[in-house]
Design a protein around this motif. Structure first.
Motif, PDB file in Angstrom:
ATOM      1  N   ASP A 138     -16.403  -8.905  -6.285  1.00 18.80           N
ATOM      2  CA  ASP A 138     -15.937 -10.168  -6.859  1.00 18.80           C
ATOM      3  C   ASP A 138     -17.068 -11.194  -6.940  1.00 18.80           C
ATOM      4  O   ASP A 138     -17.197 -11.917  -7.934  1.00 18.80           O
ATOM      5  CB  ASP A 138     -14.778 -10.741  -6.038  1.00 18.80           C
ATOM      6  CG  ASP A 138     -13.505  -9.925  -6.184  1.00 18.80           C
ATOM      7  OD1 ASP A 138     -13.442  -9.094  -7.116  1.00 18.80           O
ATOM      8  OD2 ASP A 138     -12.581 -10.096  -5.363  1.00 18.80           O
ATOM      9  N   LEU A 139     -17.877 -11.253  -5.904  1.00 23.04           N
ATOM     10  CA  LEU A 139     -18.993 -12.212  -5.899  1.00 23.04           C
ATOM     11  C   LEU A 139     -20.055 -11.831  -6.924  1.00 23.04           C
ATOM     12  O   LEU A 139     -20.648 -12.697  -7.583  1.00 23.04           O
ATOM     13  CB  LEU A 139     -19.618 -12.294  -4.505  1.00 23.04           C
ATOM     14  CG  LEU A 139     -18.827 -13.098  -3.479  1.00 23.04           C
ATOM     15  CD1 LEU A 139     -19.465 -12.990  -2.100  1.00 23.04           C
ATOM     16  CD2 LEU A 139     -18.740 -14.568  -3.877  1.00 23.04           C
ATOM     17  N   LEU A 140     -20.281 -10.546  -7.060  1.00 15.75           N
ATOM     18  CA  LEU A 140     -21.236 -10.069  -8.059  1.00 15.75           C
ATOM     19  C   LEU A 140     -20.773 -10.473  -9.457  1.00 15.75           C
ATOM     20  O   LEU A 140     -21.560 -10.984 -10.268  1.00 15.75           O
ATOM     21  CB  LEU A 140     -21.353  -8.548  -7.954  1.00 15.75           C
ATOM     22  CG  LEU A 140     -22.526  -7.867  -8.653  1.00 15.75           C
ATOM     23  CD1 LEU A 140     -23.851  -8.415  -8.152  1.00 15.75           C
ATOM     24  CD2 LEU A 140     -22.451  -6.362  -8.443  1.00 15.75           C
ATOM     25  N   PHE A 141     -19.495 -10.267  -9.727  1.00 10.50           N
ATOM     26  CA  PHE A 141     -18.939 -10.650 -11.023  1.00 10.50           C
ATOM     27  C   PHE A 141     -18.986 -12.169 -11.205  1.00 10.50           C
ATOM     28  O   PHE A 141     -19.280 -12.665 -12.303  1.00 10.50           O
ATOM     29  CB  PHE A 141     -17.493 -10.147 -11.140  1.00 10.50           C
ATOM     30  CG  PHE A 141     -16.938 -10.269 -12.524  1.00 10.50           C
ATOM     31  CD1 PHE A 141     -17.218  -9.310 -13.475  1.00 10.50           C
ATOM     32  CD2 PHE A 141     -16.159 -11.354 -12.883  1.00 10.50           C
ATOM     33  CE1 PHE A 141     -16.727  -9.419 -14.770  1.00 10.50           C
ATOM     34  CE2 PHE A 141     -15.660 -11.467 -14.167  1.00 10.50           C
ATOM     35  CZ  PHE A 141     -15.946 -10.493 -15.111  1.00 10.50           C
ATOM     36  N   TYR A 142     -18.713 -12.898 -10.133  1.00  9.41           N
ATOM     37  CA  TYR A 142     -18.725 -14.365 -10.165  1.00  9.41           C
ATOM     38  C   TYR A 142     -20.096 -14.892 -10.618  1.00  9.41           C
ATOM     39  O   TYR A 142     -20.184 -15.830 -11.420  1.00  9.41           O
ATOM     40  CB  TYR A 142     -18.381 -14.899  -8.770  1.00  9.41           C
ATOM     41  CG  TYR A 142     -18.638 -16.386  -8.575  1.00  9.41           C
ATOM     42  CD1 TYR A 142     -17.692 -17.334  -8.966  1.00  9.41           C
ATOM     43  CD2 TYR A 142     -19.827 -16.840  -8.001  1.00  9.41           C
ATOM     44  CE1 TYR A 142     -17.930 -18.686  -8.790  1.00  9.41           C
ATOM     45  CE2 TYR A 142     -20.074 -18.198  -7.825  1.00  9.41           C
ATOM     46  CZ  TYR A 142     -19.120 -19.113  -8.219  1.00  9.41           C
ATOM     47  OH  TYR A 142     -19.360 -20.444  -8.051  1.00  9.41           O
ATOM     48  N   ILE A 143     -21.160 -14.297 -10.123  1.00 10.33           N
ATOM     49  CA  ILE A 143     -22.514 -14.736 -10.488  1.00 10.33           C
ATOM     50  C   ILE A 143     -22.720 -14.623 -11.998  1.00 10.33           C
ATOM     51  O   ILE A 143     -23.189 -15.562 -12.651  1.00 10.33           O
ATOM     52  CB  ILE A 143     -23.577 -13.892  -9.759  1.00 10.33           C
ATOM     53  CG1 ILE A 143     -23.595 -14.238  -8.271  1.00 10.33           C
ATOM     54  CG2 ILE A 143     -24.964 -14.127 -10.344  1.00 10.33           C
ATOM     55  CD1 ILE A 143     -24.542 -13.383  -7.477  1.00 10.33           C
ATOM     56  N   PHE A 144     -22.363 -13.466 -12.552  1.00 11.07           N
ATOM     57  CA  PHE A 144     -22.560 -13.268 -13.995  1.00 11.07           C
ATOM     58  C   PHE A 144     -21.662 -14.201 -14.804  1.00 11.07           C
ATOM     59  O   PHE A 144     -22.068 -14.735 -15.840  1.00 11.07           O
ATOM     60  CB  PHE A 144     -22.284 -11.808 -14.366  1.00 11.07           C
ATOM     61  CG  PHE A 144     -23.272 -10.854 -13.762  1.00 11.07           C
ATOM     62  CD1 PHE A 144     -24.616 -10.936 -14.066  1.00 11.07           C
ATOM     63  CD2 PHE A 144     -22.855  -9.872 -12.887  1.00 11.07           C
ATOM     64  CE1 PHE A 144     -25.535 -10.069 -13.509  1.00 11.07           C
ATOM     65  CE2 PHE A 144     -23.754  -8.992 -12.321  1.00 11.07           C
ATOM     66  CZ  PHE A 144     -25.102  -9.093 -12.633  1.00 11.07           C
ATOM     67  N   TYR A 145     -20.460 -14.381 -14.335  1.00 17.67           N
ATOM     68  CA  TYR A 145     -19.498 -15.254 -15.023  1.00 17.67           C
ATOM     69  C   TYR A 145     -20.007 -16.694 -15.065  1.00 17.67           C
ATOM     70  O   TYR A 145     -20.038 -17.327 -16.117  1.00 17.67           O
ATOM     71  CB  TYR A 145     -18.147 -15.174 -14.313  1.00 17.67           C
ATOM     72  CG  TYR A 145     -17.078 -16.054 -14.916  1.00 17.67           C
ATOM     73  CD1 TYR A 145     -16.326 -15.616 -16.005  1.00 17.67           C
ATOM     74  CD2 TYR A 145     -16.813 -17.318 -14.408  1.00 17.67           C
ATOM     75  CE1 TYR A 145     -15.346 -16.413 -16.571  1.00 17.67           C
ATOM     76  CE2 TYR A 145     -15.834 -18.126 -14.970  1.00 17.67           C
ATOM     77  CZ  TYR A 145     -15.108 -17.668 -16.044  1.00 17.67           C
ATOM     78  OH  TYR A 145     -14.153 -18.470 -16.601  1.00 17.67           O
ATOM     79  N   LYS A 146     -20.430 -17.222 -13.920  1.00 18.15           N
ATOM     80  CA  LYS A 146     -20.866 -18.622 -13.832  1.00 18.15           C
ATOM     81  C   LYS A 146     -22.187 -18.870 -14.565  1.00 18.15           C
ATOM     82  O   LYS A 146     -22.461 -19.987 -14.989  1.00 18.15           O
ATOM     83  CB  LYS A 146     -21.009 -19.048 -12.370  1.00 18.15           C
ATOM     84  CG  LYS A 146     -19.696 -19.113 -11.603  1.00 18.15           C
ATOM     85  CD  LYS A 146     -18.692 -20.067 -12.224  1.00 18.15           C
ATOM     86  CE  LYS A 146     -19.058 -21.519 -12.030  1.00 18.15           C
ATOM     87  NZ  LYS A 146     -18.028 -22.425 -12.593  1.00 18.15           N
ATOM     88  N   ASN A 328     -24.314 -25.238 -22.426  1.00 16.85           N
ATOM     89  CA  ASN A 328     -23.930 -25.932 -21.200  1.00 16.85           C
ATOM     90  C   ASN A 328     -23.462 -24.904 -20.181  1.00 16.85           C
ATOM     91  O   ASN A 328     -22.561 -24.108 -20.449  1.00 16.85           O
ATOM     92  CB  ASN A 328     -22.791 -26.917 -21.529  1.00 16.85           C
ATOM     93  CG  ASN A 328     -22.380 -27.741 -20.332  1.00 16.85           C
ATOM     94  OD1 ASN A 328     -22.500 -27.324 -19.190  1.00 16.85           O
ATOM     95  ND2 ASN A 328     -21.891 -28.932 -20.591  1.00 16.85           N
ATOM     96  N   THR A 329     -24.067 -24.886 -18.993  1.00 17.91           N
ATOM     97  CA  THR A 329     -23.764 -23.848 -18.003  1.00 17.91           C
ATOM     98  C   THR A 329     -22.414 -24.036 -17.332  1.00 17.91           C
ATOM     99  O   THR A 329     -21.969 -23.174 -16.587  1.00 17.91           O
ATOM    100  CB  THR A 329     -24.849 -23.798 -16.908  1.00 17.91           C
ATOM    101  OG1 THR A 329     -24.959 -25.090 -16.315  1.00 17.91           O
ATOM    102  CG2 THR A 329     -26.175 -23.368 -17.480  1.00 17.91           C
ATOM    103  N   ASN A 330     -21.733 -25.161 -17.591  1.00 18.32           N
ATOM    104  CA  ASN A 330     -20.451 -25.406 -16.925  1.00 18.32           C
ATOM    105  C   ASN A 330     -19.238 -25.075 -17.788  1.00 18.32           C
ATOM    106  O   ASN A 330     -18.122 -25.428 -17.451  1.00 18.32           O
ATOM    107  CB  ASN A 330     -20.364 -26.888 -16.503  1.00 18.32           C
ATOM    108  CG  ASN A 330     -21.423 -27.234 -15.476  1.00 18.32           C
ATOM    109  OD1 ASN A 330     -21.647 -26.474 -14.550  1.00 18.32           O
ATOM    110  ND2 ASN A 330     -22.078 -28.370 -15.668  1.00 18.32           N
ATOM    111  N   ILE A 331     -19.449 -24.380 -18.901  1.00 19.71           N
ATOM    112  CA  ILE A 331     -18.306 -24.127 -19.783  1.00 19.71           C
ATOM    113  C   ILE A 331     -17.460 -22.964 -19.264  1.00 19.71           C
ATOM    114  O   ILE A 331     -17.930 -22.130 -18.492  1.00 19.71           O
ATOM    115  CB  ILE A 331     -18.750 -23.829 -21.229  1.00 19.71           C
ATOM    116  CG1 ILE A 331     -19.421 -22.441 -21.300  1.00 19.71           C
ATOM    117  CG2 ILE A 331     -19.642 -24.869 -21.783  1.00 19.71           C
ATOM    118  CD1 ILE A 331     -19.424 -21.886 -22.682  1.00 19.71           C
ATOM    119  N   GLU A 332     -16.230 -22.925 -19.707  1.00 18.88           N
ATOM    120  CA  GLU A 332     -15.310 -21.842 -19.383  1.00 18.88           C
ATOM    121  C   GLU A 332     -15.441 -20.786 -20.478  1.00 18.88           C
ATOM    122  O   GLU A 332     -15.061 -21.014 -21.622  1.00 18.88           O
ATOM    123  CB  GLU A 332     -13.878 -22.376 -19.338  1.00 18.88           C
ATOM    124  CG  GLU A 332     -12.822 -21.329 -19.083  1.00 18.88           C
ATOM    125  CD  GLU A 332     -12.807 -20.832 -17.646  1.00 18.88           C
ATOM    126  OE1 GLU A 332     -12.401 -19.695 -17.434  1.00 18.88           O
ATOM    127  OE2 GLU A 332     -13.215 -21.601 -16.739  1.00 18.88           O
TER     128      GLU A 332
END
Length: 449
Positions: A138-146, A328-332
């Motif tokens: 989950d954390l690995l995926f989180y990094i790529f997602y963010k 923008n790095t904060n987009i969804e």
């Protein structure tokens, strides 16, 4: 209505479709009438919630993705959860997914880009990292997602830097870890940081191996390069394209070579794919040289040769737009926007230092000939306006204010009219303030009567 009859027909649907589609494919006779019947039947079945769409053969949905983005959505909705189990049904397995992703990438919505990345992520996890704890996955995926990695990672499947070693992977691992793990205290408290950095590094190495296997950089063949490029078999064409890049990426005079002249006349898309790969290659080595290359090649082969193929012109636009834009790095990213939508919503910016060296003639030519997509045409107009605001020479090179006045008189689209009139008002108010404000006052007085 007899639901049992519908259910029975739906259950037989797979075999019928596969027979129709693959007979056509084997005979190299893609009968559009048959394909449209299958498309309409599938859309009809969607009206019945009791039908289990996970039972549709993955090969049917995958094939139809080429013809209708509607099926691309069905593919990601119904096949993604079990993609790793079903993927071997596809020719070339994961590489077929990558092929589809690269073909459609510029026209995909962000949620579809996200889904494609998820497929590749799950494939690697299943094949190489199945023993990871759920939290680590989950954390690995989180990094790529963010990090918005799913939006840009397609570039790596076109050109991967430093194939001889892991220099690029080391830099990327370090950047992702520092930006999206090290700076997040909440995550750091539940991690063994050295161990997780190693997981991130190893995952990116496996991604690199997947990319290099896809590129087939080391898979040389005894077949003649022209044979590969001009065959009707997609897997051989792809191999030919990457061998072409491998052999000629350092050649600055490649357009004078006979093989490239033949490619240009036989298949302009192969020619454009080479241009794109060489641009990414140069961009990684020397940004100034990359921009110079892009300007020269598009001026010669798009503007001077008066290219009119709409799909080629769109791809040229996207190559330029993706290069000059910053996200923008904060987009969804898991949403229904396209890359172009993000620009109009202010989530993508275009720094002038990247735009200023793009030749105005290329932007002007694209604007004049891409008339079927108002979003693209509007962005091109805004880029032209931005360059005109910063240089009188640029303005004069496209015909001066006459260009904008003619546009205002002849254009029917409201968005184009709005951007054009806004530019003219600003220009006139700065160049002829007294006349402009006198005229504006008269207009206001007349409107009040």
């Amino acid at each position: 209505m007899d639901y049992f009859l519908i259910l029975d027909f739906f259950n037989k649907f797979n075999d019928m479709c596969l027979t129709c589609l693959f007979c056509n494919i084997l005979q190299n006779n893609l009968n559009l009438e048959i394909i449209n019947i299958i498309i309409n039947l599938l859309k009809y079945f969607l009206n019945f919630p009791f039908l289990d769409f996970t039972k549709i053969d993955i090969r049917i949905l995958f094939f139809l993705c080429e013809y209708d983005e509607f099926f691309l959505n069905l593919f990601t909705i119904y096949k993604l959860p079990n993609i790793v189990k079903e993927i071997n049904k596809l020719d070339n397995s994961i590489y077929s997914i990558i092929d589809l992703f690269l073909k459609k990438n510029y026209f995909l919505k962000l949620n579809s880009k996200f889904q494609f990345f998820t497929i590749i992520f799950q494939f690697l996890i299943f094949k190489k990292f199945n023993n990871l704890e759920t939290l680590q996955k989950d954390l690995l995926f989180y990094i790529f997602y963010k990090s918005n990695f799913p939006i840009y990672f397609h570039i790596l499947f076109k050109y991967f830097p430093n194939i001889e070693n892991y220099e690029f992977i080391k830099k990327l691992s370090k950047f992702l870890f520092i930006e999206f793990i090290y700076k997040n205290e909440d995550i750091l408290t539940i991690l063994k940081t050295n161990e997780f950095f190693e997981i991130l590094f190893k995952f990116l190495i496996q991604l690199q191996k997947l990319i290099l296997n896809y590129l087939k950089i080391y898979n040389f063949t005894n077949l003649d390069l022209k044979e590969l490029l001009f065959t009707k078999k997609n897997n051989l064409i792809k191999q030919g394209e990457f061998l072409l890049f491998y052999f000629y990426k350092e050649n600055d005079n490649f357009t004078n070579l006979e093989i490239f002249k033949e490619i240009y006349f036989e298949n302009k898309f192969i020619f454009l794919n080479f241009i794109e790969k060489k641009f990414f290659y140069l961009k990684y080595l020397n940004l100034e040289k990359a921009i110079k290359f892009l300007n020269e090649i598009f001026l010669e082969f798009i503007v001077q040769k008066k290219e009119l193929n709409n799909l080629i012109l769109k791809n040229v636009f996207f190559i330029i737009f993706e290069f000059i834009s910053q996200l923008n790095t904060n987009i969804e990213i898991n949403n229904n926007f396209t890359f172009l939508d993000l620009f109009f919503k202010g989530l993508i910016t275009i720094p002038y230092y990247l735009l200023k060296d793009i030749n105005i003639t290329i932007l002007y030519y694209l604007f004049e000939h891409l008339n079927d997509d108002i979003s693209i045409k509007s962005i091109l107009l805004l880029l032209i306006i931005e360059k005109c605001n910063n240089s009188k020479n640029v303005l004069s090179s496209i015909g001066g204010l006459s260009f904008f006045k003619n546009l205002l008189q002849n254009e029917k689209n409201e968005q184009i009219i709005y951007f054009t009139s806004k530019y003219l008002m600003k220009h006139l108010s700065q160049s002829f303030p007294n006349e402009y404000y006198s005229y504006l006052s008269n207009v206001i007085l007349k409107s009040q009567k």
